[in-house]
Write an enzyme that holds these catalytic residues in place. Structure first.
Site, PDB file in Angstrom:
ATOM      1  N   ASP A 148       0.628  -1.125  -9.150  1.00  0.00           N
ATOM      2  CA  ASP A 148       1.886  -1.561  -9.312  1.00  0.00           C
ATOM      3  C   ASP A 148       2.844  -0.666 -10.524  1.00  0.00           C
ATOM      4  O   ASP A 148       3.329  -1.223 -11.128  1.00  0.00           O
ATOM      5  CB  ASP A 148       2.049  -2.962  -9.599  1.00  0.00           C
ATOM      6  CG  ASP A 148       1.323  -3.633  -8.290  1.00  0.00           C
ATOM      7  OD1 ASP A 148       1.330  -3.168  -7.320  1.00  0.00           O
ATOM      8  OD2 ASP A 148       0.778  -4.909  -8.408  1.00  0.00           O
ATOM      9  N   HIS A 170       6.424  -6.419  -4.243  1.00  0.00           N
ATOM     10  CA  HIS A 170       5.427  -6.890  -5.394  1.00  0.00           C
ATOM     11  C   HIS A 170       6.349  -8.185  -5.778  1.00  0.00           C
ATOM     12  O   HIS A 170       7.772  -8.053  -6.142  1.00  0.00           O
ATOM     13  CB  HIS A 170       5.062  -6.055  -6.616  1.00  0.00           C
ATOM     14  CG  HIS A 170       4.361  -6.969  -7.487  1.00  0.00           C
ATOM     15  ND1 HIS A 170       3.194  -6.928  -7.256  1.00  0.00           N
ATOM     16  CD2 HIS A 170       4.591  -7.444  -8.865  1.00  0.00           C
ATOM     17  CE1 HIS A 170       2.565  -7.690  -8.302  1.00  0.00           C
ATOM     18  NE2 HIS A 170       3.326  -7.912  -9.371  1.00  0.00           N
TER      19      HIS A 170
HETATM   20  C1  GAR Z   1       4.315 -10.804  -0.692  1.00  0.00           C
HETATM   21  O1  GAR Z   1       4.845 -11.853  -1.532  1.00  0.00           O
HETATM   22  C2  GAR Z   1       3.868  -9.697  -1.456  1.00  0.00           C
HETATM   23  O2  GAR Z   1       5.088  -9.179  -2.547  1.00  0.00           O
HETATM   24  C3  GAR Z   1       2.469  -9.888  -1.866  1.00  0.00           C
HETATM   25  O3  GAR Z   1       2.006 -10.600  -0.862  1.00  0.00           O
HETATM   26  C4  GAR Z   1       3.014 -11.368  -0.244  1.00  0.00           C
HETATM   27  C5  GAR Z   1       2.887 -11.094   1.299  1.00  0.00           C
HETATM   28  O4  GAR Z   1       3.584 -12.066   1.961  1.00  0.00           O
HETATM   29  N1  GAR Z   1       2.016  -8.691  -2.268  1.00  0.00           N
HETATM   30  C6  GAR Z   1       1.282  -8.668  -3.534  1.00  0.00           C
HETATM   31  O5  GAR Z   1       1.309  -9.651  -4.118  1.00  0.00           O
HETATM   32  C7  GAR Z   1       0.598  -7.276  -3.865  1.00  0.00           C
HETATM   33  N2  GAR Z   1       0.205  -7.242  -4.943  1.00  0.00           N
HETATM   34  P1  GAR Z   1       3.678 -11.723   3.640  1.00  0.00           P
HETATM   35  O6  GAR Z   1       2.286 -11.508   4.268  1.00  0.00           O
HETATM   36  O7  GAR Z   1       4.308 -13.062   4.076  1.00  0.00           O
HETATM   37  O8  GAR Z   1       4.760 -10.478   3.838  1.00  0.00           O
END
Ligand code: GAR
Length: 202
Positions: A146, A110
């Protein structure tokens, strides 16, 4: 023998890529055996395909009931016999059926320091609140949003001129390193969960 990871994605998949890169070194102790998504056509799936890793896509809208989707997701993961399931930017909450099968071996990442700024907009909410330090959290998934026990966290300073994209990009640099380090330690050293406390290693 390498631990088996199933990674779930919904978007760019840069956290997935960091895991794939880490797994290229046998000493890391893990292999991504499958990548699952809740939508087609995303870069996360393309990264898996380029790496020659099997993928599956299960869209909530294709199932009459959310519980049916949840079961299908659990079945798809189970088919790859994972030691650990990693939600890496997977923008869906799983249900009780999934958790009954993978609880205790399902981690999420997160982009904020939980319990602050849970939910879909952790970076935006931290920025709007005006915190000077935010960060990222790897946690065990439970039935809340979360709310599961924290496995690891890292801090990232907020700059005065940050907007959502610049802050999220900086958080993600730290997040990828934290996820790789944490998953690696978990699979190499083991972990245990006692109430809200997660212990990695001995
Ligand atoms: C990450 O920053 C992750 O923490 C967030 O989405 C992004 C995915 O990046 N997740 C959330 O916000 C879940 N609530 P990525 O697709 O480049 O790995």
């Amino acid at each position: 023998m390498s631990a088996r990871l199933v990674v779930l994605v919904s978007g760019a998949g840069t956290n997935l890529q960091a895991l794939l890169d880490a797994c290229a070194d046998e000493a890391y102790g893990a292999a991504v055996v499958a990548v699952g998504a809740d939508r087609p056509g995303i870069e996360g799936l393309a990264r898996a395909q380029r790496a020659g890793i099997p993928t599956f896509v299960l869209r909530v809208a294709d199932y009459p009931l959310r519980a049916d989707w949840d079961r299908a997701l659990a079945d798809a993961c189970d088919g790859f016999s994972p030691d650990l399931v990693v939600s890496a930017g997977f923008m869906k909450l799983v249900g009780p059926g999934f958790l009954a099968r993978f609880g205790g071996r399902f981690v999420n990442t997160h982009p904020a320091l939980l319990p602050a700024f849970a939910g879909m907009h952790g970076v935006r909410d931290a920025l709007e609140y005006g915190v000077k330090i935010t960060g990222c959290t790897v946690f065990m998934v439970d039935s809340g949003t979360d709310t599961g026990p924290v496995v690891a966290q890292a801090a990232v300073p907020v700059r005065d001129d940050d907007d959502i994209p610049t802050l999220h990009e900086r958080v993600k640099v730290t997040e990828r390193a934290l996820l790789v380090e944490t998953v690696g330690r978990m699979v190499r050293e083991g972990w245990s969960v006692h109430g809200r406390k997660v212990k990695v290693g001995h």
